[in-house]
Design a protein around this motif. Structure first.
Motif, mmCIF file in Angstrom:
data_model
loop_
_atom_site.group_PDB
_atom_site.id
_atom_site.type_symbol
_atom_site.label_atom_id
_atom_site.label_comp_id
_atom_site.label_asym_id
_atom_site.label_seq_id
_atom_site.Cartn_x
_atom_site.Cartn_y
_atom_site.Cartn_z
ATOM 1 N N LYS A 212 86.492 19.173 3.531
ATOM 2 C CA LYS A 212 86.260 17.817 3.039
ATOM 3 C C LYS A 212 87.262 17.434 1.955
ATOM 4 O O LYS A 212 87.873 16.360 1.989
ATOM 5 C CB LYS A 212 84.837 17.705 2.491
ATOM 6 C CG LYS A 212 84.439 16.315 2.040
ATOM 7 C CD LYS A 212 83.024 16.346 1.463
ATOM 8 C CE LYS A 212 82.001 16.750 2.506
ATOM 9 N NZ LYS A 212 80.618 16.767 1.961
ATOM 10 N N TYR A 213 87.445 18.323 1.002
ATOM 11 C CA TYR A 213 88.340 17.997 -0.108
ATOM 12 C C TYR A 213 89.812 18.136 0.268
ATOM 13 O O TYR A 213 90.661 17.463 -0.305
ATOM 14 C CB TYR A 213 87.992 18.838 -1.335
ATOM 15 C CG TYR A 213 86.770 18.311 -2.027
ATOM 16 C CD1 TYR A 213 86.840 17.187 -2.837
ATOM 17 C CD2 TYR A 213 85.531 18.904 -1.831
ATOM 18 C CE1 TYR A 213 85.722 16.684 -3.458
ATOM 19 C CE2 TYR A 213 84.404 18.408 -2.452
ATOM 20 C CZ TYR A 213 84.490 17.295 -3.265
ATOM 21 O OH TYR A 213 83.384 16.788 -3.868
ATOM 22 N N LEU A 216 90.828 14.750 1.519
ATOM 23 C CA LEU A 216 91.103 13.791 0.439
ATOM 24 C C LEU A 216 92.423 14.132 -0.264
ATOM 25 O O LEU A 216 93.168 13.231 -0.662
ATOM 26 C CB LEU A 216 89.949 13.804 -0.568
ATOM 27 C CG LEU A 216 88.573 13.390 -0.030
ATOM 28 C CD1 LEU A 216 87.536 13.434 -1.139
ATOM 29 C CD2 LEU A 216 88.625 11.997 0.589
ATOM 30 N N ARG A 219 95.287 12.821 1.741
ATOM 31 C CA ARG A 219 95.421 11.368 1.589
ATOM 32 C C ARG A 219 96.127 11.026 0.278
ATOM 33 O O ARG A 219 96.974 10.117 0.224
ATOM 34 C CB ARG A 219 94.036 10.717 1.633
ATOM 35 C CG ARG A 219 94.030 9.217 1.341
ATOM 36 C CD ARG A 219 94.934 8.445 2.280
ATOM 37 N NE ARG A 219 94.970 7.018 1.940
ATOM 38 C CZ ARG A 219 96.007 6.232 2.154
ATOM 39 N NH1 ARG A 219 97.119 6.727 2.713
ATOM 40 N NH2 ARG A 219 95.975 4.969 1.823
ATOM 41 N N PRO A 240 89.899 3.405 -3.844
ATOM 42 C CA PRO A 240 88.929 3.898 -2.857
ATOM 43 C C PRO A 240 88.866 5.422 -2.795
ATOM 44 O O PRO A 240 87.804 5.993 -2.563
ATOM 45 C CB PRO A 240 89.459 3.317 -1.531
ATOM 46 C CG PRO A 240 90.278 2.136 -1.937
ATOM 47 C CD PRO A 240 90.899 2.516 -3.241
ATOM 48 N N LEU A 241 90.009 6.077 -3.002
ATOM 49 C CA LEU A 241 90.033 7.537 -2.968
ATOM 50 C C LEU A 241 89.226 8.111 -4.130
ATOM 51 O O LEU A 241 88.494 9.101 -3.973
ATOM 52 C CB LEU A 241 91.482 8.022 -3.025
ATOM 53 C CG LEU A 241 91.751 9.492 -2.691
ATOM 54 C CD1 LEU A 241 91.224 9.823 -1.306
ATOM 55 C CD2 LEU A 241 93.235 9.789 -2.775
ATOM 56 N N ASP A 243 86.732 6.603 -5.628
ATOM 57 C CA ASP A 243 85.318 6.340 -5.336
ATOM 58 C C ASP A 243 84.754 7.391 -4.386
ATOM 59 O O ASP A 243 83.633 7.878 -4.576
ATOM 60 C CB ASP A 243 85.151 4.951 -4.722
ATOM 61 C CG ASP A 243 85.442 3.827 -5.717
ATOM 62 O OD1 ASP A 243 85.400 4.117 -6.933
ATOM 63 O OD2 ASP A 243 85.710 2.701 -5.277
ATOM 64 N N GLU A 244 85.526 7.746 -3.370
ATOM 65 C CA GLU A 244 85.055 8.734 -2.403
ATOM 66 C C GLU A 244 84.951 10.114 -3.036
ATOM 67 O O GLU A 244 84.008 10.866 -2.774
ATOM 68 C CB GLU A 244 85.985 8.787 -1.193
ATOM 69 C CG GLU A 244 85.454 9.648 -0.069
ATOM 70 C CD GLU A 244 86.296 9.566 1.191
ATOM 71 O OE1 GLU A 244 85.967 10.278 2.158
ATOM 72 O OE2 GLU A 244 87.282 8.792 1.210
ATOM 73 N N ALA A 245 85.940 10.460 -3.887
ATOM 74 C CA ALA A 245 85.899 11.756 -4.558
ATOM 75 C C ALA A 245 84.681 11.858 -5.471
ATOM 76 O O ALA A 245 84.006 12.898 -5.512
ATOM 77 C CB ALA A 245 87.177 11.959 -5.371
ATOM 78 N N LYS A 247 81.920 10.189 -5.126
ATOM 79 C CA LYS A 247 80.732 10.198 -4.264
ATOM 80 C C LYS A 247 80.427 11.604 -3.802
ATOM 81 O O LYS A 247 79.261 11.996 -3.678
ATOM 82 C CB LYS A 247 80.957 9.281 -3.060
ATOM 83 C CG LYS A 247 79.742 9.139 -2.153
ATOM 84 C CD LYS A 247 80.040 8.180 -1.021
ATOM 85 C CE LYS A 247 78.824 8.049 -0.102
ATOM 86 N NZ LYS A 247 79.110 7.122 1.035
ATOM 87 N N GLN A 248 81.459 12.400 -3.543
ATOM 88 C CA GLN A 248 81.245 13.771 -3.117
ATOM 89 C C GLN A 248 80.508 14.553 -4.198
ATOM 90 O O GLN A 248 79.653 15.379 -3.902
ATOM 91 C CB GLN A 248 82.590 14.445 -2.818
ATOM 92 C CG GLN A 248 83.444 13.751 -1.768
ATOM 93 C CD GLN A 248 82.785 13.722 -0.404
ATOM 94 O OE1 GLN A 248 81.802 14.402 -0.187
ATOM 95 N NE2 GLN A 248 83.316 12.929 0.500
ATOM 96 N N GLN A 251 76.789 13.846 -4.185
ATOM 97 C CA GLN A 251 76.047 14.381 -3.057
ATOM 98 C C GLN A 251 75.569 15.809 -3.292
ATOM 99 O O GLN A 251 74.790 16.329 -2.503
ATOM 100 C CB GLN A 251 76.925 14.333 -1.791
ATOM 101 C CG GLN A 251 77.163 12.921 -1.292
ATOM 102 C CD GLN A 251 78.114 12.884 -0.111
ATOM 103 O OE1 GLN A 251 78.719 13.900 0.235
ATOM 104 N NE2 GLN A 251 78.253 11.723 0.506
#
Length: 365
Positions: A212-213, A216, A219, A240-241, A243-245, A247-248, A251
């Motif tokens: 997963k990481y 990212l 990217r 956005p990157l 924000d996604e990082a 968010k991980q 979780q």
């Protein structure tokens, strides 16, 4: 009498009686290799200050950095951008370290006091470089490599509200990160975001979900390859990157409700235990352990007597080891206390490397 001790590299001998006049004849019976460089004249050390300081100034000048500009915090942020290459940072470490070593030997001699201002400016630049590139342990900056007297002279200059204007939080998870970055010019903001993302993702690749990481991370590198020098576009792509990082992180239920420092310490604790076969977690709650270690470390490092010396770290490690026992961590079957002792020492070293973060945590920041 000048006694040796761990961490002590030099001592001073004041000759009130003229004993040094007979020193040469007294040492004549020893091998040259045994006595060479065992004693230096303070006059020689004072004479080495100017060349060492000039070496730092000359190195900065080759990078287009005027020493006089570093009194302005905005200029410090801009100057740090010149240290993108790792070899450039390493060379600056070396030349600055040489100067500070000479200054450490000279202080508190009055000849050294006129160089304290430069030491403070250069150390602030070094702090900005290290926190921007996040390539020291924990991604932070530590004064441990500097001598005790130099640390005492420059420590206050590297902390405080005005310094926060220069240096953004190391952690991408910090609530203040976005706020600090928004105040920066585009080039500096893009550099800060890029380095923070890389550090954040590399830490996770090592410890959590590699697939997963890694995605990212790829990217991130893609953005840097495709948008060189286009800082506004980099910032837009990083958003956005980031924000996604983040968010991980959210979780992971184990980290819910923990502060950024507690999250980092929890991950470190979890990783260190997993890598050591001699520790039995049993009924221990790692969230409880994390809080106890944070509290113990912050309390001890806030004491006036704490200087980050060898004996201070040993005491801190002992206190942390006691907290590990209280939290029901035990040696695994057939193992001795080595694993727990090494874990406590690792946590103590991490706390010292991130002392400012632990003290901020204790203040509720």
């Amino acid at each position: 009498m000048n006694r040796p001790m761990p961490g002590k590299e030099i001592g001073y001998v004041v000759d009130y009686y003229g004993v040094f006049d007979h020193l040469s004849s007294a040492l004549a019976d020893y091998e040259d290799a045994d006595v060479d460089d065992t004693m230096r004249s303070m006059a020689e050390e004072v004479g080495g200050l100017a060349p060492a300081a000039e070496a730092v100034s000359a190195y900065l000048a080759r990078l287009g950095i005027a020493d006089g500009d570093l009194t302005d915090f905005t200029a410090v942020r801009s100057a740090a951008l010149a240290f993108g290459e790792e070899t450039v940072r390493q060379d600056f470490d070396e030349v600055l370290g040489s100067f500070l070593t000479v200054l450490e030997r000279v202080l508190p001699h009055e000849a050294g006091l006129e160089y304290v201002g430069r030491a403070r400016r250069w150390a602030l630049l070094q702090k900005r470089i290290r926190t921007l590139h996040r390539d020291a342990p924990g991604g932070s900056f530590t004064l441990r490599l500097y001598g005790r007297k130099v640390r005492a002279m420059i420590a206050d200059h590297l902390e405080g509200p005005e310094i926060d204007q220069v240096i953004a939080p190391v952690s991408l998870s910090s609530a203040q990160f976005d706020e600090k970055v928004r105040t920066m010019p585009a080039r500096e903001a893009a550099a800060e975001m890029g380095h923070a993302l890389r550090f954040h993702l590399e830490e996770r690749v090592k410890r959590e979900d590699p697939e997963k990481y890694a995605r990212l991370s790829e990217r991130l590198e893609e953005i840097l390859r495709e948008l060189p020098g286009r800082f506004e576009e980099q910032i837009a792509a990083f958003g956005p990157l980031m924000d996604e990082a983040r968010k991980q992180d959210e979780q992971d239920p184990r980290l819910a409700g923990l502060s950024p420092l507690e999250q980092r310490l929890y991950r470190l604790l979890d990783q260190e235990i997993a890598e050591r076969s001699g520790i039995d977690v049993g009924q221990a709650d790692l969230r409880e352990v994390t809080g106890a270690v944070c509290g113990t470390a912050a309390t001890i490092m806030a004491q006036a007597a704490y200087q980050g010396q060898h004996q201070d770290l040993a005491e801190l490690a002992d206190k942390i080891r006691m907290e590990l026992f209280k939290a029901r961590l035990r040696p695994a079957a057939g193992a001795d206390l080595t694993g727990l002792r090494e874990l406590a020492e690792r946590l103590a070293a991490y706390a010292e490397e991130n002392r400012a973060a632990f003290l901020a945590w204790s203040r509720g920041e």
